[in-house]
Motif scaffolding. Sequence first.
Motif, PDB file in Angstrom:
ATOM      1  N   GLU A   1     -23.723 -24.558 -37.838  1.00  0.00           N
ATOM      2  CA  GLU A   1     -24.177 -25.955 -37.862  1.00  0.00           C
ATOM      3  C   GLU A   1     -23.160 -26.870 -38.557  1.00  0.00           C
ATOM      4  O   GLU A   1     -22.897 -27.973 -38.098  1.00  0.00           O
ATOM      5  CB  GLU A   1     -25.533 -26.058 -38.558  1.00  0.00           C
ATOM      6  N   ASN A   2     -22.617 -26.421 -39.665  1.00  0.00           N
ATOM      7  CA  ASN A   2     -21.727 -27.280 -40.450  1.00  0.00           C
ATOM      8  C   ASN A   2     -20.441 -26.608 -40.930  1.00  0.00           C
ATOM      9  O   ASN A   2     -19.430 -27.282 -41.139  1.00  0.00           O
ATOM     10  CB  ASN A   2     -22.471 -27.804 -41.693  1.00  0.00           C
TER      11      ASN A   2
ATOM     12  N   LYS B   1     -16.907 -27.555 -39.823  1.00  0.00           N
ATOM     13  CA  LYS B   1     -16.523 -28.964 -39.696  1.00  0.00           C
ATOM     14  C   LYS B   1     -15.390 -29.299 -40.662  1.00  0.00           C
ATOM     15  O   LYS B   1     -15.301 -28.715 -41.754  1.00  0.00           O
ATOM     16  CB  LYS B   1     -17.730 -29.861 -39.980  1.00  0.00           C
TER      17      LYS B   1
ATOM     18  N   TRP C   1     -16.377 -30.018 -44.219  1.00  0.00           N
ATOM     19  CA  TRP C   1     -16.900 -28.863 -44.968  1.00  0.00           C
ATOM     20  C   TRP C   1     -15.766 -27.905 -45.321  1.00  0.00           C
ATOM     21  O   TRP C   1     -15.806 -27.239 -46.349  1.00  0.00           O
ATOM     22  CB  TRP C   1     -17.998 -28.149 -44.178  1.00  0.00           C
TER      23      TRP C   1
ATOM     24  N   TRP D   1     -13.895 -34.778 -34.891  1.00  0.00           N
ATOM     25  CA  TRP D   1     -15.051 -35.689 -34.861  1.00  0.00           C
ATOM     26  C   TRP D   1     -14.681 -36.903 -35.683  1.00  0.00           C
ATOM     27  O   TRP D   1     -14.210 -36.756 -36.822  1.00  0.00           O
ATOM     28  CB  TRP D   1     -16.263 -34.967 -35.468  1.00  0.00           C
TER      29      TRP D   1
ATOM     30  N   ASN E   1     -18.189 -38.823 -40.081  1.00  0.00           N
ATOM     31  CA  ASN E   1     -18.223 -38.018 -41.318  1.00  0.00           C
ATOM     32  C   ASN E   1     -16.868 -37.562 -41.859  1.00  0.00           C
ATOM     33  O   ASN E   1     -16.753 -36.426 -42.355  1.00  0.00           O
ATOM     34  CB  ASN E   1     -19.100 -36.771 -41.115  1.00  0.00           C
TER      35      ASN E   1
ATOM     36  N   ASN F   1     -16.135 -33.928 -30.526  1.00  0.00           N
ATOM     37  CA  ASN F   1     -17.557 -34.233 -30.595  1.00  0.00           C
ATOM     38  C   ASN F   1     -17.767 -35.748 -30.556  1.00  0.00           C
ATOM     39  O   ASN F   1     -17.044 -36.490 -31.219  1.00  0.00           O
ATOM     40  CB  ASN F   1     -18.125 -33.682 -31.907  1.00  0.00           C
ATOM     41  N   GLU F   2     -18.734 -36.148 -29.762  1.00  0.00           N
ATOM     42  CA  GLU F   2     -19.192 -37.541 -29.733  1.00  0.00           C
ATOM     43  C   GLU F   2     -18.048 -38.559 -29.606  1.00  0.00           C
ATOM     44  O   GLU F   2     -17.853 -39.409 -30.472  1.00  0.00           O
ATOM     45  CB  GLU F   2     -20.033 -37.827 -30.991  1.00  0.00           C
TER      46      GLU F   2
ATOM     47  N   GLN G   1     -25.895 -32.678 -26.198  1.00  0.00           N
ATOM     48  CA  GLN G   1     -26.591 -32.253 -27.415  1.00  0.00           C
ATOM     49  C   GLN G   1     -28.093 -32.053 -27.214  1.00  0.00           C
ATOM     50  O   GLN G   1     -28.657 -31.064 -27.650  1.00  0.00           O
ATOM     51  CB  GLN G   1     -26.331 -33.257 -28.544  1.00  0.00           C
TER      52      GLN G   1
ATOM     53  N   HIS H   1     -30.744 -33.959 -28.495  1.00  0.00           N
ATOM     54  CA  HIS H   1     -31.691 -34.296 -29.573  1.00  0.00           C
ATOM     55  C   HIS H   1     -32.735 -35.228 -28.941  1.00  0.00           C
ATOM     56  O   HIS H   1     -32.560 -36.449 -28.920  1.00  0.00           O
ATOM     57  CB  HIS H   1     -30.972 -34.990 -30.735  1.00  0.00           C
TER      58      HIS H   1
ATOM     59  N   GLU I   1     -27.587 -28.828 -28.772  1.00  0.00           N
ATOM     60  CA  GLU I   1     -28.230 -29.148 -30.064  1.00  0.00           C
ATOM     61  C   GLU I   1     -29.697 -29.520 -29.857  1.00  0.00           C
ATOM     62  O   GLU I   1     -30.206 -30.488 -30.437  1.00  0.00           O
ATOM     63  CB  GLU I   1     -27.488 -30.303 -30.763  1.00  0.00           C
TER      64      GLU I   1
ATOM     65  N   TRP J   1     -31.077 -26.770 -32.357  1.00  0.00           N
ATOM     66  CA  TRP J   1     -30.346 -27.156 -33.580  1.00  0.00           C
ATOM     67  C   TRP J   1     -31.116 -26.613 -34.778  1.00  0.00           C
ATOM     68  O   TRP J   1     -31.933 -27.283 -35.349  1.00  0.00           O
ATOM     69  CB  TRP J   1     -30.164 -28.669 -33.629  1.00  0.00           C
TER      70      TRP J   1
ATOM     71  N   TRP K   1     -32.406 -30.450 -39.503  1.00  0.00           N
ATOM     72  CA  TRP K   1     -31.784 -31.633 -40.123  1.00  0.00           C
ATOM     73  C   TRP K   1     -32.795 -32.756 -40.275  1.00  0.00           C
ATOM     74  O   TRP K   1     -32.664 -33.595 -41.159  1.00  0.00           O
ATOM     75  CB  TRP K   1     -30.568 -32.100 -39.321  1.00  0.00           C
TER      76      TRP K   1
ATOM     77  N   GLU L   1     -34.145 -32.328 -43.600  1.00  0.00           N
ATOM     78  CA  GLU L   1     -33.198 -32.873 -44.594  1.00  0.00           C
ATOM     79  C   GLU L   1     -33.408 -34.385 -44.745  1.00  0.00           C
ATOM     80  O   GLU L   1     -33.489 -34.910 -45.854  1.00  0.00           O
ATOM     81  CB  GLU L   1     -31.749 -32.727 -44.082  1.00  0.00           C
TER      82      GLU L   1
HETATM   83  O1  9MR Z   1     -27.406 -30.968 -38.787  1.00  0.00           O
HETATM   84  C1  9MR Z   1     -26.181 -31.423 -39.338  1.00  0.00           C
HETATM   85  C2  9MR Z   1     -26.380 -31.875 -40.775  1.00  0.00           C
HETATM   86  O2  9MR Z   1     -26.754 -30.774 -41.587  1.00  0.00           O
HETATM   87  C3  9MR Z   1     -25.094 -32.500 -41.295  1.00  0.00           C
HETATM   88  O3  9MR Z   1     -25.329 -33.047 -42.578  1.00  0.00           O
HETATM   89  C4  9MR Z   1     -24.599 -33.582 -40.345  1.00  0.00           C
HETATM   90  C5  9MR Z   1     -23.244 -34.143 -40.757  1.00  0.00           C
HETATM   91  O4  9MR Z   1     -22.228 -33.180 -40.611  1.00  0.00           O
HETATM   92  O5  9MR Z   1     -24.466 -33.071 -39.026  1.00  0.00           O
HETATM   93  C6  9MR Z   1     -25.672 -32.582 -38.497  1.00  0.00           C
HETATM   94  O6  9MR Z   1     -25.428 -32.113 -37.195  1.00  0.00           O
HETATM   95  C7  9MR Z   1     -25.081 -33.111 -36.235  1.00  0.00           C
HETATM   96  C8  9MR Z   1     -24.078 -32.499 -35.280  1.00  0.00           C
HETATM   97  O7  9MR Z   1     -22.963 -31.976 -35.968  1.00  0.00           O
HETATM   98  C9  9MR Z   1     -23.620 -33.540 -34.264  1.00  0.00           C
HETATM   99  N1  9MR Z   1     -24.754 -34.089 -33.561  1.00  0.00           N
HETATM  100  C10 9MR Z   1     -25.836 -34.624 -34.406  1.00  0.00           C
HETATM  101  C11 9MR Z   1     -26.281 -33.546 -35.388  1.00  0.00           C
HETATM  102  C12 9MR Z   1     -27.489 -34.039 -36.209  1.00  0.00           C
HETATM  103  O8  9MR Z   1     -27.117 -35.135 -36.996  1.00  0.00           O
END
Ligand code: 9MR
Length: 361
Positions: free
Chosen positions: A70-71, A74, A77, A111, A114, A153-154, A237, A239, A269, A311, A319, A322
């Motif tokens: 997931e992270n 990146k 990270w 990406w 972030n 990504n995106e 993705q 979502h 995702e 996801w 997330w 979160e």
């Molecule tokens: O789920 C991910 C979250 O834990 C992170 O804080 C965030 C930033 O890196 O990214 C979230 O995952 C995203 C994914 O990488 C790209 N598409 C949207 C996802 C949800 O925000």
Amino acid sequence: MTVNRRDLLALLAAPLASGTIPAIAAEGTSLGAVAAAVGIAFGSAFDREVFDDADYRKLIASETRLVTAENALKFDWLRPKGPDADFSTADRIVEFARHNDLLLRGTTLVWNDNPPPWLRRSSLTELRYLFDRHIDETLTRYRGRIHSWDVVNEPFYPPQRLPGGYRQGPWYDAFGPAYIERAFRRAASVDPATRLVLNEAFCEQQDALGISVRAGLLKLVERLKGEGVPLHAIGLQGHLKPALPFDDQVFVEFLTRLAGFGVDLYITELDVDDGGMPDDINKRDLMVASRYRDFLKAVLTVPAVKAVITWQLSDRYSWYGELARRKHPPGRRPRPLPYDDGLQRKPAAQAMIEALLTRVK
Ligand code: 9MR
């Protein structure tokens, strides 16, 4: 329990247990096994929580076949404080996947969203150097161990009003839109065996954002393939936000056009935003399940769709959870995934199985 095509066909012919749910779901057959039997690689994202949560670790290992870090892979990270990477957590994630025979997807190599704060302070010359170095180091380290990389990504975010609808960020600043082909060509030269994926959000939305991102993506894929850029799959993705307008048939037509460029399609995702749904958990779970069922039934009619990844697998690690925890006061617990907080199957898992079974020819 493993499932083959004949089992599935027998199952479809048999009366359904409890009215609507195939017996196979009631028996607890893994989602990964059912999906594999119809030619779909199923899995979920996961991250470092598997190191501390043995039950979740077991669930991921038994339910999934194709997973996404997931992270941990990146840029921000791996390189939170400066250009030198700390690969220790990513190494453990890669090893977890190998140990459990799970194919691992890497997200996300490049990406524009972030960026860590130190990167924002870098000059254009430094950014150009860091871009190439990040791709080289990361892909070299995991060469041969990653099923597919979300290389970019995106790429689009039209509300930012850049020409072409591209997303703003350091990599765009460094190279303009050419950062995209640069990333793909470089990735292919470092790890020729991994599948190179262009991953995008919002495409299933039938609103101004979804419509413009779809148009941008179609043009981009046409251009990249026309120029011979190595691009093997498009990740959508998924979502899903039932509160926003959507039209699954329009999305299917879009997928079909993408597939026409000779790429595979992955749903990368998948989850369902239950914001705006009733508090009553049973009602909410059925609404979430119904969105999973309708979306997957539609998407799985497209032969180029080869993978479906949620996801995270359980609400425990979504997330959305979160985000809810960070609110003041904290919001209600979201229930967007096929397994609940207690790692029990929800109607969404059964809905996914029903949708997968429609792929049996
Ligand atoms: O789920 C991910 C979250 O834990 C992170 O804080 C965030 C930033 O890196 O990214 C979230 O995952 C995203 C994914 O990488 C790209 N598409 C949207 C996802 C949800 O925000």
